[in-house]
Structure formats: C-alpha cells, structure tokens
Design a protein around this motif. Structure first.
Motif, PDB file in Angstrom:
ATOM      1  N   SER A 183      74.439  61.143  33.097  1.00 12.13           N
ATOM      2  CA  SER A 183      73.462  60.869  34.048  1.00 12.13           C
ATOM      3  C   SER A 183      72.527  59.623  33.797  1.00 12.13           C
ATOM      4  O   SER A 183      72.218  59.174  34.893  1.00 12.13           O
ATOM      5  N   SER A 184      72.694  58.958  32.222  1.00 12.49           N
ATOM      6  CA  SER A 184      71.872  57.963  32.066  1.00 12.49           C
ATOM      7  C   SER A 184      72.461  55.761  32.266  1.00 12.49           C
ATOM      8  O   SER A 184      72.309  54.808  32.251  1.00 12.49           O
ATOM      9  N   ASN A 253      65.002  64.238  27.994  1.00 14.84           N
ATOM     10  CA  ASN A 253      65.595  63.866  29.423  1.00 14.84           C
ATOM     11  C   ASN A 253      66.468  64.199  30.143  1.00 14.84           C
ATOM     12  O   ASN A 253      67.179  64.356  30.848  1.00 14.84           O
ATOM     13  N   GLU A 257      68.866  66.176  32.095  1.00 16.10           N
ATOM     14  CA  GLU A 257      68.918  65.740  33.600  1.00 16.10           C
ATOM     15  C   GLU A 257      70.448  65.951  33.796  1.00 16.10           C
ATOM     16  O   GLU A 257      71.460  66.285  35.433  1.00 16.10           O
ATOM     17  N   ARG A 260      71.210  69.702  34.731  1.00 12.61           N
ATOM     18  CA  ARG A 260      70.634  69.746  36.077  1.00 12.61           C
ATOM     19  C   ARG A 260      71.757  70.003  37.123  1.00 12.61           C
ATOM     20  O   ARG A 260      72.036  70.177  38.443  1.00 12.61           O
ATOM     21  N   GLN A 261      72.331  68.452  37.068  1.00 12.86           N
ATOM     22  CA  GLN A 261      73.458  68.157  37.905  1.00 12.86           C
ATOM     23  C   GLN A 261      74.718  68.825  37.523  1.00 12.86           C
ATOM     24  O   GLN A 261      75.007  69.119  38.372  1.00 12.86           O
ATOM     25  N   CYS A 283      65.497  54.507  41.422  1.00  9.96           N
ATOM     26  CA  CYS A 283      66.136  56.144  40.196  1.00  9.96           C
ATOM     27  C   CYS A 283      67.966  56.014  39.697  1.00  9.96           C
ATOM     28  O   CYS A 283      67.799  56.272  39.236  1.00  9.96           O
ATOM     29  N   ILE A 287      66.443  57.979  36.075  1.00 12.55           N
ATOM     30  CA  ILE A 287      66.082  59.530  36.744  1.00 12.55           C
ATOM     31  C   ILE A 287      65.305  60.212  36.332  1.00 12.55           C
ATOM     32  O   ILE A 287      65.718  61.189  35.467  1.00 12.55           O
ATOM     33  N   ASN A 288      64.248  59.865  36.692  1.00 13.20           N
ATOM     34  CA  ASN A 288      63.026  60.563  35.878  1.00 13.20           C
ATOM     35  C   ASN A 288      62.958  62.161  36.960  1.00 13.20           C
ATOM     36  O   ASN A 288      63.695  61.767  37.767  1.00 13.20           O
ATOM     37  N   SER A 289      61.720  62.768  36.930  1.00 10.56           N
ATOM     38  CA  SER A 289      61.672  64.423  37.635  1.00 10.56           C
ATOM     39  C   SER A 289      61.328  63.624  38.432  1.00 10.56           C
ATOM     40  O   SER A 289      61.932  64.847  40.011  1.00 10.56           O
ATOM     41  N   SER A 292      64.561  63.366  40.353  1.00 20.19           N
ATOM     42  CA  SER A 292      65.051  64.451  41.289  1.00 20.19           C
ATOM     43  C   SER A 292      65.155  64.843  42.030  1.00 20.19           C
ATOM     44  O   SER A 292      65.653  65.780  43.166  1.00 20.19           O
TER      45      SER A 292
END
Length: 447
Positions: A183-184, A253, A257, A260-261, A283, A287-289, A292
């Motif tokens: 995700s990063s 973080n 994420e 989460r995905q 974003c 991708i921060n909270s 999201s």
C-alpha cells in the motif's frame, strides 16, 4: 537457503514452457541434436506471450553489445525479424544496456549467451530502473548451447542461424492472477487504477487476488518479538519501510493499511477495486487514516466491519506485539512463491515477465493464458464493425418490400385507369345526350 530453493523452483515453473528451437543450418541443428533450448526471460521489455517468433539470428558487433551495434544487412531486409546474439558481460554493462543497443540496431529479440555454466532457469535479468523504455523481449540462453551458436556465426559470417522462440504460458479454462503489492508503493496503486478497466472486461473469466508484501525484522526475532517497532506490527514479524521519512507516517501504518485492504478484499472483492481506484491527489503519496476513511465512506464500505476484521485477525489484544493470522498467511504465501519484487503479477502461478506498462501488456498475457481465447480478447483489438448480417434475410425482406410496392403500384394503376375510363365514358355519354337533344329540337325541313 530454503527460500532460495523455493525461488528457483518458482522460476523453473515460470520458464518451463519457454524454449528456443534451431531450424537451420542443419549442421548446427545436428550438433544440438534437435533439442529445444531453455532460456531465462528478462523482467523488462514487451513479451509476446502465447506466440512464437521465427527469424534469423546474427552476431552483434561488438559481441558484448555494450555499445553501438553495427547495423545488420540482410538479403531480405525488413521481410523477416532478426535476432541479435551477444555474450553476457556483467563487468562492462547489464542486460538492459545490451537490450537497448540491440533494439536500436533493429533486432526483434536480444539473445544473451551466459558466460558461466549454471542453471539458466535460476538467472534473473532484472530491470536497472530504465528497462521500461525497452520494447523488445530479452532472453539469456545457457553457455553450452550458446557457444555452439556463436561458433556457427563466427565460422560462417555470411550465414545466419534460423530459429524459433516460443513464449508460451500456462493455459486454463478459468484464469487466476495474483497481484503482489504494498500500500506504500504508489506504482502498485497507479498500475491497478489503470488496469481496472481490463479487470472489468475479464470479469467472470479471470479471477484477481491481491497479496501484500511485508519484510521480516531479524533483530526483532532475536528479541523474541517482544518489543514494539515503529515500522512493524506483531513485534517485528511484519514490517514496511517508513513511507515519508521525517513525516508522521511509519512502517507500522503501512502494514496496518495492508491489513485493512486485505480485510476489504475478504469482505467484498469488488469493493476492494473501488477502494483502490478511489485514491487520488495527496492520498496517492501516502495513504493515511483520513484518506482511508474518506474513500471507504465514498464507496460504501462498512468501516466498523473492516475494523472488526482487522481486530479479530490479531491473536491478542496488542497489535504491536501479537501475531496476526491474515498477515502470517500472506507471509507464508510470499515465501512459497518467491516473488522477487513488487508490483508483480502471477498468472496461473506463473510469474509474469516484462513491462507492466502499458497495462495492455498484462491484458495480452492474461488473454494468452486461456485454453479458449475469450471473445472480448479478440474484439478488443479488432472490434466488430457491426452485428453479423444474414444476407438471406436481407434478400427476403427486400423481395417482400418489392412485392408489396409492385402490388401497390398495380392497385393504384388500376384505380387510375378505371377513373380515366369512367371519365371518358361520362364525357361520351354527355356528348351523345347533347347531340340527341340538339337533333330533337331542330324542325324538320318542309317537303
């Protein structure tokens, strides 16, 4: 050691169907006993999956291919593709440089002969960062077979070697492709956003499965995974690089994420695609909270349900220390597949080689992976001009229309003729009556 063995096995699977076959001259074919030659396929360039290329191979001058290569003059210039044969020269340049000069010389394929005896299927021709500019496939063949080819071309400079190169890929009725990302890594996100339209075209035919790459903290293992790490979850079992240096983001973080995905995908794969394609603007950088939460609300993802999935996946109350079932399964799969980098694609468990951009290349590889090519793959590049026409129906319709038209014409003609006849009859009757009255009113002459 186990990981390296796994990677080698995966690479062998990926290349087991890719072969070179010598067609001529006969003496070289005899030396190689008609056997097909395995090769390592580079991670850059455009690979024509599912196809075979037939052409003439010539020796590159200079043979290391690390500088300008003299143009190849063939008898049928431009009629057939030609391939350039070079020696591996790691001390002078890498495979990307050799491929670039080969492409500049007009070659359709760059063939690199290994300079050492080794299992060719374990060789990895990596992109040096500029390989996306290469549009031809690059392969490396074993030293033993390659030297026979070089000797043939050296001993008879005016003679070429004719060969066929197969870029086959495993096929099945239902295609599965696995996407490895983080995700990063914004290249991963941008690739998925551009590829989304092809995912939709192949919906119901090809099944996508996302996977997330994390790394392992060996120092944390020595500590028994008992201490928190700002760039890791689960005491250092699952880590990621700091995404923004001195910024507020941490590797932990990023891994959260990723989790989460994965939960979003488990709940609803289509929502996962909508979530991924929803990132834009700032974003896309990190991708921060807030990003999201905003996108989940926008695409209709139940935030509470996803948070519950994430919470339940930890084998304890402390995500900084306790292990995670979902991330552990991802790690085990990653070690089994041996994917060397991300973003990466596996199609039917075969690692995709070549440029991911433009994304049509991946679509082509997916289409080549079907036992029976779907109609959407055929029509994408050659869209039908219109619906299929049944010419017999057209002839029948035209005949019926003409018959109706002819009938109407005859009907109208009869009415016109009848009307004209009636008019003439009326006129003649009127004339005769007038003459009769005229004769009756005229006195007879006296005798």
């Amino acid at each position: 050691m186990l990981t390296r063995i796994t990677i080698i096995l995966v690479l062998c699977l990926a290349l087991s169907q890719a072969k070179v076959r010598i067609i001529g001259p006969k003496n070289l074919e005899s030396i190689l006993q008609g056997q097909e030659i395995s090769f390592a396929l580079a991670y850059f360039g455009t690979v024509p999956y599912g196809k075979s290329l037939i052409g003439q191979a010539f020796l590159a001058k200079p043979i290391d291919g690390c500088s300008y290569i003299e143009p190849i003059r063939t008898q049928n210039q431009g009629a057939f593709p030609f391939f350039l044969v070079m020696r591996r020269s790691d001390d002078k340049c890498d495979a990307v440089t050799q491929a670039r000069w080969a492409e500049h010389a007009g070659a359709r394929v760059a063939i690199i002969v290994d300079d050492r005896p080794e299992n060719i299927e374990s060789v990895m021709l990596r992109d040096d960062g500029v390989g996306t500019a290469i549009s031809i496939p690059t392969i490396m063949i074993p030293k033993s077979e390659g030297e026979h080819i070089i000797n043939q071309l050296t001993s008879s400079p005016s003679t070429s070697v004719t060969m066929s190169i197969k870029f086959d890929i495993g096929q099945s009725d239902k295609v599965r492709y696995d996407i490895w990302l983080s995700s990063s890594n914004m290249n991963s996100i941008r690739f998925l956003q551009r590829f989304n339209k092809f995912h939709r075209l192949l919906e119901g035919k090809a099944e996508a499965h996302p996977h997330y790459v994390t790394f392992f903290c060996f120092a944390c293992e020595m500590e028994g995974f008992r201490n928190p790490n700002p760039n890791c979850l689960s005491g250092g079992r699952y880590c990621a690089s700091d995404p923004d240096g001195k910024g507020p983001g941490t590797g932990a973080n990023v891994v959260m994420e990723d989790l989460r995905q994965l939960c979003i995908y488990q709940q609803n794969p289509e929502k996962w695609w909508q979530y991924i394609t929803g990132f834009e603007g700032p974003c896309l950088n990190f991708i921060n909270s807030d990003c999201s939460n905003s996108i989940m609300a926008k695409v209709g993802i139940d935030k509470a349900q996803i948070e519950d999935c994430m919470k339940q996946s930890f084998e304890g109350a402390n995500p900084n220390i306790d292990d995670n079932k979902i991330l552990r399964e991802e790690r085990e799969r990653y070690l089994k597949t041996g994917v060397p980098f991300y973003p990466s694609i596996q199609i039917n468990n075969v690692l995709y080689r070549g440029n991911l951009e433009p994304v049509e290349h991946v679509f082509d590889a997916l289409c080549a992976s079907f036992t029976h090519t779907p109609e959407i793959c055929v029509n994408y590049y050659n869209p039908p001009v219109g619906p299929k026409v049944d010419y017999w129906i057209i002839i029948l319709v035209v005949t019926v229309i003409l018959a109706i038209f002819l009938y109407c014409m005859i009907f109208v003609y009869k009415k016109i003729v009848r009307r004209e006849m009636m008019r003439q009859m009326d006129s003649q009757v009127s004339t005769m009556v007038s003459q009769y009255y005229a004769m009756k009113s005229t006195p007879k002459a006296e005798a």
